[in-house]
Design an enzyme around this catalytic site. Structure first.
Site, PDB file in Angstrom:
ATOM      1  N   HIS A 126       0.991  -1.229   0.114  1.00  0.00           N
ATOM      2  CA  HIS A 126       0.071   0.015   0.020  1.00  0.00           C
ATOM      3  C   HIS A 126       0.914   1.158  -0.040  1.00  0.00           C
ATOM      4  O   HIS A 126       2.023   1.291   0.573  1.00  0.00           O
ATOM      5  CB  HIS A 126      -1.137  -0.203   1.346  1.00  0.00           C
ATOM      6  CG  HIS A 126      -2.112  -1.057   1.213  1.00  0.00           C
ATOM      7  ND1 HIS A 126      -3.450  -0.710   0.824  1.00  0.00           N
ATOM      8  CD2 HIS A 126      -2.219  -2.232   0.945  1.00  0.00           C
ATOM      9  CE1 HIS A 126      -4.198  -1.734   0.722  1.00  0.00           C
ATOM     10  NE2 HIS A 126      -3.459  -2.681   0.939  1.00  0.00           N
ATOM     11  N   CYS A 136     -10.121   3.243   2.638  1.00  0.00           N
ATOM     12  CA  CYS A 136     -10.975   3.818   3.528  1.00  0.00           C
ATOM     13  C   CYS A 136     -11.203   5.320   3.895  1.00  0.00           C
ATOM     14  O   CYS A 136     -10.287   5.914   4.705  1.00  0.00           O
ATOM     15  CB  CYS A 136     -10.796   3.155   5.011  1.00  0.00           C
ATOM     16  SG  CYS A 136     -12.281   3.217   5.974  1.00  0.00           S
ATOM     17  N   ASN A 151      -3.722   0.650  -2.559  1.00  0.00           N
ATOM     18  CA  ASN A 151      -2.448  -0.069  -3.065  1.00  0.00           C
ATOM     19  C   ASN A 151      -2.041   0.919  -3.712  1.00  0.00           C
ATOM     20  O   ASN A 151      -2.386   1.726  -4.328  1.00  0.00           O
ATOM     21  CB  ASN A 151      -3.019  -1.368  -3.764  1.00  0.00           C
ATOM     22  CG  ASN A 151      -3.870  -2.287  -2.914  1.00  0.00           C
ATOM     23  OD1 ASN A 151      -5.145  -2.184  -2.720  1.00  0.00           O
ATOM     24  ND2 ASN A 151      -3.241  -3.368  -2.544  1.00  0.00           N
TER      25      ASN A 151
HETATM   26 ZN    ZN Z   1      -4.094  -4.977   0.994  1.00  0.00          ZN
END
Ligand code: ZN
Ligand code: COA
Length: 301
Positions: free
Chosen positions: A205, A236, A245
């Site tokens: 990420h 989120c 990512n």
């Molecule tokens: Zn992930």
């Protein structure tokens, strides 16, 4: 630097990306998967089979997968958190399954409601079932480079989990940088500690801007498989600082310029990143999406 001729990219936007965005309708998920299937990507993680209360965004996984185009030659996969999820994935027709286990005890409890050891212990029955149904199973070891609750995770602990799931029948290993705590140094430390003959994949990420540097470091260490999400989807909106990512088009752009083949049509992928952006209704944070590839010229003044 020694470098491979080819890298295999697994697109995880439809799962890891969309599970961390406000819910989008099933038909939009299908549209995204179908568009990705036409970019030359070799692998797509399409959905996950988790409890709908845990991740409401994946509650329609069966419908999404039933309606998505299945292109011959593309390896589609699904993520599952436990045996029940693996059963659901097999029943839906998946031949590649990823099972997630967190190296960090606290994260495993938060994510799947039990101890890391319990998840690892279920790996034997999971692998047996998957193999009986002629499917392969990958162990994704989440929080491999650090845990948001516990901090550093000892690479030796990750290595021990690799050994345990290998013994239990895992076909592949993925190292998940769940909250973007990896840096090139941590990638080296982990690869120094792990000793495996199984195919290895890295899942970064870009929370702290180190994802492409991590890809390059892993590449130099011989890793040739990476997860990425189109547009850098995910992260989120309710969790401050969480991010998606590494963007697939950023990885593809860098690798192609290095002369490494991914099979992906970069322009087509950027167009899908634009679609992804429309689907989630917010600006996605991908430099290559906004600026285009380095070969795209600006009109002379
Ligand atoms: Zn992930
Ligand atoms: N899919 C759907 N339902 C599931 C399920 C799955 N994979 N696993 C368990 N269930 C159901 C059980 O059948 C049971 O149903 P019932 O109440 O009707 O009998 C119920 O959930 C509770 O089962 P239990 O084993 O106690 O699960 P739990 O409530 O402890 O939840 C998980 C555990 C793993 C299912 C849940 O935490 C989860 O889905 N986590 C996913 C997290 C995730 O995807 N994170 C991001 C990816 S890394």
């Amino acid at each position: 630097m020694t470098q491979p001729d080819q890298v295999s990219i697994r697109e995880v936007g439809p799962r890891d990306g969309l599970q961390n965005e406000p819910p989008v309708p099933a038909e939009d998920k299908v549209r995204l998967i179908d568009a990705l299937s036409r970019t030359g990507l070799a692998r797509i993680e399409a959905v996950s089979f988790v409890h709908p209360k845990a991740i409401p965004q994946m509650a329609d996984a069966d419908r999404v997968w039933a309606e998505a185009e299945k292109h011959p030659g593309i390896r589609y996969s699904a993520l599952a958190p436990n045996l029940k999820g693996v059963q659901r994935a097999l029943d839906a027709g998946f031949a590649e399954i990823e099972v997630v286990v967190s190296a960090s005890q606290t994260h495993n409890r938060a994510n799947v409601g039990r101890a890391t050891e319990e998840s690892v212990a279920e790996f034997g029955p999971i692998a047996a079932l998957a193999h009986e149904r002629l499917a392969s199973v990958e162990a994704i070891i989440a929080t491999s480079f650090g845990c948001p609750y516990e901090g550093d995770v000892d690479p030796a602990r990750v290595a021990a989990i690799v050994d345990a799931v290998t013994e239990a029948g895992a076909d592949r290993i993925a190292f998940g940088d769940t909250t973007g705590m990896a840096t090139p140094r941590r990638v080296d430390d982990l690869l120094d500690a792990v000793d495996t003959d199984l195919p290895v994949l890295m899942h970064f990420h870009d929370t702290r801007g180190t994802a492409l540097a991590n890809v390059l470091t892993a590449l130099e260490r011989g890793v040739t498989e990476f997860d990425a999400s189109v547009g850098g989807l995910g992260g989120c909106p309710y969790a401050p600082g969480a991010s998606g990512n590494v963007a697939t088009e950023e990885v593809v752009h860098m690798l192609h310029d290095m002369g490494i083949d991914t099979g992906v049509d970069l322009d087509a992928l950027i167009a899908v990143a634009e679609t992804a952006q429309d689907l989630v209704g917010r600006r996605l944070d991908s430099g290559v999406l906004w600026a285009g590839p380095r070969t795209r010229l600006t009109p002379k003044p």
